[in-house]
Design an enzyme around this catalytic site. Structure first.
Site, PDB file in Angstrom:
ATOM      1  N   LYS A 129      39.586  35.434  33.947  1.00  0.00           N
ATOM      2  CA  LYS A 129      40.864  34.971  34.489  1.00  0.00           C
ATOM      3  C   LYS A 129      41.053  35.534  35.900  1.00  0.00           C
ATOM      4  CE  LYS A 129      45.128  36.301  34.733  1.00  0.00           C
ATOM      5  NZ  LYS A 129      45.559  35.650  35.981  1.00  0.00           N
ATOM      6  N   GLY A 172      43.622  46.014  37.755  1.00  0.00           N
ATOM      7  CA  GLY A 172      44.957  45.664  38.228  1.00  0.00           C
ATOM      8  C   GLY A 172      45.830  46.889  38.253  1.00  0.00           C
ATOM      9  N   SER A 173      47.124  46.668  38.094  1.00  0.00           N
ATOM     10  CA  SER A 173      48.063  47.780  38.226  1.00  0.00           C
ATOM     11  C   SER A 173      48.044  48.661  36.985  1.00  0.00           C
ATOM     12  CB  SER A 173      49.465  47.228  38.449  1.00  0.00           C
ATOM     13  OG  SER A 173      49.833  46.415  37.358  1.00  0.00           O
ATOM     14  N   THR A 174      48.394  49.915  37.174  1.00  0.00           N
ATOM     15  CA  THR A 174      48.432  50.856  36.051  1.00  0.00           C
ATOM     16  C   THR A 174      49.461  50.394  35.023  1.00  0.00           C
ATOM     17  OG1 THR A 174      47.632  52.666  37.411  1.00  0.00           O
ATOM     18  CG2 THR A 174      48.912  53.280  35.465  1.00  0.00           C
ATOM     19  N   GLU A 175      50.575  49.826  35.498  1.00  0.00           N
ATOM     20  CA  GLU A 175      51.632  49.395  34.581  1.00  0.00           C
ATOM     21  C   GLU A 175      51.133  48.292  33.632  1.00  0.00           C
ATOM     22  OE1 GLU A 175      54.896  47.893  36.800  1.00  0.00           O
ATOM     23  OE2 GLU A 175      55.990  47.309  34.997  1.00  0.00           O
ATOM     24  N   GLY A 234      48.010  47.563  33.032  1.00  0.00           N
ATOM     25  CA  GLY A 234      46.884  48.121  32.280  1.00  0.00           C
ATOM     26  C   GLY A 234      47.334  48.888  31.042  1.00  0.00           C
ATOM     27  N   GLU A 287      40.351  49.422  35.301  1.00  0.00           N
ATOM     28  CA  GLU A 287      40.243  49.869  36.705  1.00  0.00           C
ATOM     29  C   GLU A 287      41.622  49.676  37.304  1.00  0.00           C
ATOM     30  OE1 GLU A 287      37.811  51.344  38.001  1.00  0.00           O
ATOM     31  OE2 GLU A 287      35.940  50.663  37.086  1.00  0.00           O
ATOM     32  N   CYS A 308      42.455  49.555  46.128  1.00  0.00           N
ATOM     33  CA  CYS A 308      42.737  50.675  45.225  1.00  0.00           C
ATOM     34  C   CYS A 308      42.122  51.968  45.745  1.00  0.00           C
ATOM     35  CB  CYS A 308      42.215  50.352  43.835  1.00  0.00           C
ATOM     36  SG  CYS A 308      40.500  49.830  43.846  1.00  0.00           S
ATOM     37  N   GLU A 335      51.713  54.033  45.199  1.00  0.00           N
ATOM     38  CA  GLU A 335      50.687  53.145  45.735  1.00  0.00           C
ATOM     39  C   GLU A 335      51.379  52.005  46.486  1.00  0.00           C
ATOM     40  OE1 GLU A 335      48.427  50.609  43.030  1.00  0.00           O
ATOM     41  OE2 GLU A 335      46.601  51.108  44.129  1.00  0.00           O
TER      42      GLU A 335
HETATM   43  P1  TAP Z   1      48.471  43.154  38.300  1.00  0.00           P
HETATM   44  O1  TAP Z   1      49.804  42.598  38.561  1.00  0.00           O
HETATM   45  O2  TAP Z   1      48.348  44.224  37.290  1.00  0.00           O
HETATM   46  O3  TAP Z   1      47.555  41.901  37.931  1.00  0.00           O
HETATM   47  C1  TAP Z   1      46.169  41.993  37.731  1.00  0.00           C
HETATM   48  C2  TAP Z   1      45.708  40.851  36.864  1.00  0.00           C
HETATM   49  O4  TAP Z   1      46.285  40.981  35.570  1.00  0.00           O
HETATM   50  C3  TAP Z   1      46.113  39.471  37.371  1.00  0.00           C
HETATM   51  O5  TAP Z   1      45.084  38.550  37.070  1.00  0.00           O
HETATM   52  C4  TAP Z   1      47.357  39.191  36.533  1.00  0.00           C
HETATM   53  O6  TAP Z   1      47.649  37.826  36.391  1.00  0.00           O
HETATM   54  C5  TAP Z   1      46.961  39.791  35.210  1.00  0.00           C
HETATM   55  N1  TAP Z   1      48.083  40.096  34.331  1.00  0.00           N
HETATM   56  C6  TAP Z   1      49.381  40.315  34.686  1.00  0.00           C
HETATM   57  N2  TAP Z   1      50.128  40.549  33.587  1.00  0.00           N
HETATM   58  C7  TAP Z   1      49.292  40.499  32.519  1.00  0.00           C
HETATM   59  C8  TAP Z   1      49.469  40.654  31.122  1.00  0.00           C
HETATM   60  N3  TAP Z   1      50.656  40.941  30.591  1.00  0.00           N
HETATM   61  N4  TAP Z   1      48.405  40.539  30.325  1.00  0.00           N
HETATM   62  C9  TAP Z   1      47.183  40.269  30.828  1.00  0.00           C
HETATM   63  N5  TAP Z   1      46.947  40.084  32.155  1.00  0.00           N
HETATM   64  C10 TAP Z   1      47.997  40.226  32.986  1.00  0.00           C
HETATM   65  O7  TAP Z   1      47.807  43.741  39.613  1.00  0.00           O
HETATM   66  P2  TAP Z   1      47.712  43.086  41.041  1.00  0.00           P
HETATM   67  O8  TAP Z   1      49.013  43.267  41.706  1.00  0.00           O
HETATM   68  O9  TAP Z   1      47.120  41.717  40.940  1.00  0.00           O
HETATM   69  O10 TAP Z   1      46.582  44.012  41.721  1.00  0.00           O
HETATM   70  C11 TAP Z   1      46.894  45.158  42.391  1.00  0.00           C
HETATM   71  C12 TAP Z   1      46.604  46.387  41.541  1.00  0.00           C
HETATM   72  O11 TAP Z   1      45.243  46.388  41.130  1.00  0.00           O
HETATM   73  C13 TAP Z   1      46.781  47.675  42.313  1.00  0.00           C
HETATM   74  O12 TAP Z   1      47.450  48.618  41.509  1.00  0.00           O
HETATM   75  C14 TAP Z   1      45.353  48.128  42.576  1.00  0.00           C
HETATM   76  O13 TAP Z   1      45.190  49.522  42.777  1.00  0.00           O
HETATM   77  C15 TAP Z   1      44.665  47.672  41.345  1.00  0.00           C
HETATM   78  N6  TAP Z   1      43.225  47.557  41.610  1.00  0.00           N
HETATM   79  C16 TAP Z   1      42.384  48.473  41.064  1.00  0.00           C
HETATM   80  C17 TAP Z   1      41.032  48.395  41.325  1.00  0.00           C
HETATM   81  C18 TAP Z   1      40.106  49.407  40.737  1.00  0.00           C
HETATM   82  S1  TAP Z   1      38.540  49.021  40.767  1.00  0.00           S
HETATM   83  N7  TAP Z   1      40.530  50.523  40.201  1.00  0.00           N
HETATM   84  C19 TAP Z   1      40.544  47.398  42.127  1.00  0.00           C
HETATM   85  C20 TAP Z   1      41.419  46.485  42.665  1.00  0.00           C
HETATM   86  C21 TAP Z   1      42.764  46.567  42.380  1.00  0.00           C
HETATM   87  P3  TAP Z   1      48.641  37.078  37.430  1.00  0.00           P
HETATM   88  O14 TAP Z   1      47.807  36.766  38.582  1.00  0.00           O
HETATM   89  O15 TAP Z   1      49.104  35.895  36.722  1.00  0.00           O
HETATM   90  O16 TAP Z   1      49.739  38.043  37.738  1.00  0.00           O
END
Ligand code: TAP
Length: 453
Positions: free
Chosen positions: A155, A208-211, A213, A230, A264, A356
């Site tokens: 996804k 994605g986000s810690t929340e 996750g 991650e 991240c 963050e």
């Molecule tokens: P999130 O809002 O957590 O979204 C990440 C992914 O999860 C998206 O595909 C999102 O779909 C999906 N998602 C959202 N709610 C979900 C649920 N209830 N159940 C299953 N999947 C769900 O994060 P973001 O804002 O896209 O990314 C930024 C975050 O990612 C930052 O905190 C960053 O640090 C972290 N990150 C970490 C790493 C590593 S390797 N540690 C790398 C990159 C990013 P939608 O698109 O529909 O919201």
């Protein structure tokens, strides 16, 4: 009911494409197709699986420029970075193409017979990708998962699905059987959640986000579902007084503003020894003020826009009413632009220093000695990466061992290589991706005993 989302170019705000979002029934059908494909994929000989992954890497290589240009338009990544990200997918595929033929078990001496182990695929693996690095993060999940004999449903983030959709097409072009790698655009709360709840999905790889996750981890507990996480980071760059200060200052903007700080691993906390603080800030002036923000398709741009209007508003809220130490410039008008900015942290508890921000903002805080630097660096729920700048090799290694983070660099801001393990301590994640051991995270060990007596 079918819904669509308008995918926009963050540099212009123009709609690029309408993309259909899968509902729960369509997600279930894809997961079931993945489970059916698993039956034959797991039986493909290791050498043939290796050849198919190698071929997939070659096809990605043939489409490198197309993929990079697509990412420039969809995610606003500068073209040089986008080429590197497409090349990363190719390199990760080629690296793991070498592993099916090396992924064996052991024989173990036991009484009364022979015991041996087999690494078995887990089954269907669900990979959930964020918007900040759509291509590499997809590849870090699907390449080792496929190499270990699993099938994958992936996804992409709603905001950035285009390169993942194209990678799914290229997989078929390379000869991967239908159903082995499927890309399912949709909402996290629908498609992503179904990966968590559908019993045929045996592992979730979430970045994605810690929340979010944390919620996924709770959901996976119901089925004791395997999980790699991650998550976020708030990474410290520690600059000691004996460092090559010019090199530390020259590297800092790239370490924090790359991908507009939507990384991240961004070194968004800068801890500088108090005796050299003024000198470091002066050295930072030219690289920060000269950091070129502009059209991501322009070869000379170092930084593009933020991903969307909501995200820009969130990043801007950290600058409200603050005195900035240093600031670059950015285009005005349409596009989600934000200038690179350096703040002085008001205290170690300053939200700009602890949260963050995920934007091009560095918060600087002075420290008095090594113990204080380590204590402040570790005073966070996160533990993903960090940098240590010093000419003292003993101190470099001592501090690297004391900082609670998964990926540390000395006199460098580099974090990720496809051939070394990557992942977070504490609330930055669970498990490791990449490197020589990644297939272990996509296999179950089976022990078989054969009686010989
Ligand atoms: P999130 O809002 O957590 O979204 C990440 C992914 O999860 C998206 O595909 C999102 O779909 C999906 N998602 C959202 N709610 C979900 C649920 N209830 N159940 C299953 N999947 C769900 O994060 P973001 O804002 O896209 O990314 C930024 C975050 O990612 C930052 O905190 C960053 O640090 C972290 N990150 C970490 C790493 C590593 S390797 N540690 C790398 C990159 C990013 P939608 O698109 O529909 O919201």
């Amino acid at each position: 009911m079918t819904t669509t989302t308008s995918v926009r170019n963050p540099a212009t705000e123009e709609v690029l494409q309408e993309v259909e979002l899968l509902d729960e029934a369509a997600t279930d059908r894809a997961i079931e197709a993945s489970a059916r494909a698993l039956e034959s994929w797991r039986r493909v000989s290791p050498a043939d699986r290796a050849r198919l992954l190698q071929r997939f890497g070659d096809v990605v290589d043939e489409h490198l420029e197309e993929l990079a240009q697509l990412e420039v338009r969809n995610a606003g990544h500068v073209i040089g970075n986008a080429r590197g990200e497409a090349a990363n997918v190719r390199d990760v595929l080629r690296y793991y193409a070498g592993s099916p033929e090396r992924h064996g078990g052991r024989t173990i001496p036991v009484a009364g017979g022979v015991a041996m182990t087999f690494p078995e695929p887990l089954g269907v693996v669900g990979v959930i990708v964020p918007w900040n690095f759509p291509m590499p993060i997809a590849g870090w999940g699907f390449a080792p998962a496929l190499a270990a004999g699993n099938t994958v449903v992936l996804k992409p983030a709603e905001l950035t699905p285009l390169t993942a959709i194209r990678l799914g097409e290229l997989a078929l072009e390379a000869g991967l059987p239908a159903g082995v790698l499927q890309v399912l655009p949709g909402k996290g709360s629908v498609v992503g959640q179904r990966f968590v709840t559908h019993p045929a999905v045996r592992k979730v790889v979430f970045t994605g986000s810690t929340e979010v996750g944390r919620g996924i981890m709770r959901g996976c507990a119901d089925q004791i579902k395997r999980l790699t996480l991650e998550l976020g980071g708030k990474n410290a760059s520690i600059v000691f007084a004996d460092a090559d200060l010019a090199a530390a200052a020259a590297g800092a903007p790239g370490g924090a503003f790359d991908n507009s700080g939507q990384d991240c691993c961004a070194r968004s906390r800068m801890l500088v020894h108090k005796d050299v603080l003024d000198e470091v800030l002066e050295l930072l002036r030219a690289p920060v003020e000269g950091f070129r923000v502009g059209d991501p398709a322009d070869e000379d741009s170092a930084m593009g826009p933020l991903i969307c209007a909501d995200h820009r508003a969130k990043v801007a809220s950290y600058l409200d009413g603050r005195d900035v130490l240093l600031q670059g410039s950015c285009p005005q008008g349409s596009g989600y632009w934000m200038p690179p900015t350096v703040l002085r942290a008001e205290s170690p508890q300053d939200p700009a220093f602890t949260e963050e921000i995920f934007g091009p903002v560095i918060s600087v805080l002075p420290f008095a000695d090594e113990d204080e630097a380590v204590r402040v660096a570790n005073d966070t729920e996160y533990g993903l990466s960090g940098s240590i700048w010093t000419r003292d090799i003993g101190r470099a290694l001592r501090v690297a061992r004391r900082v609670e983070a998964g990926n540390l660099s000395v006199n460098s801001h580099a974090s990720v290589r496809h051939n070394t393990p990557f992942g977070g301590f504490k609330q930055s994640g669970l498990g490791r991706e990449l490197g020589p051991d990644a297939l272990e995270a996509f296999s179950e060990t089976k022990t078989v005993f054969v009686a010989t007596d």
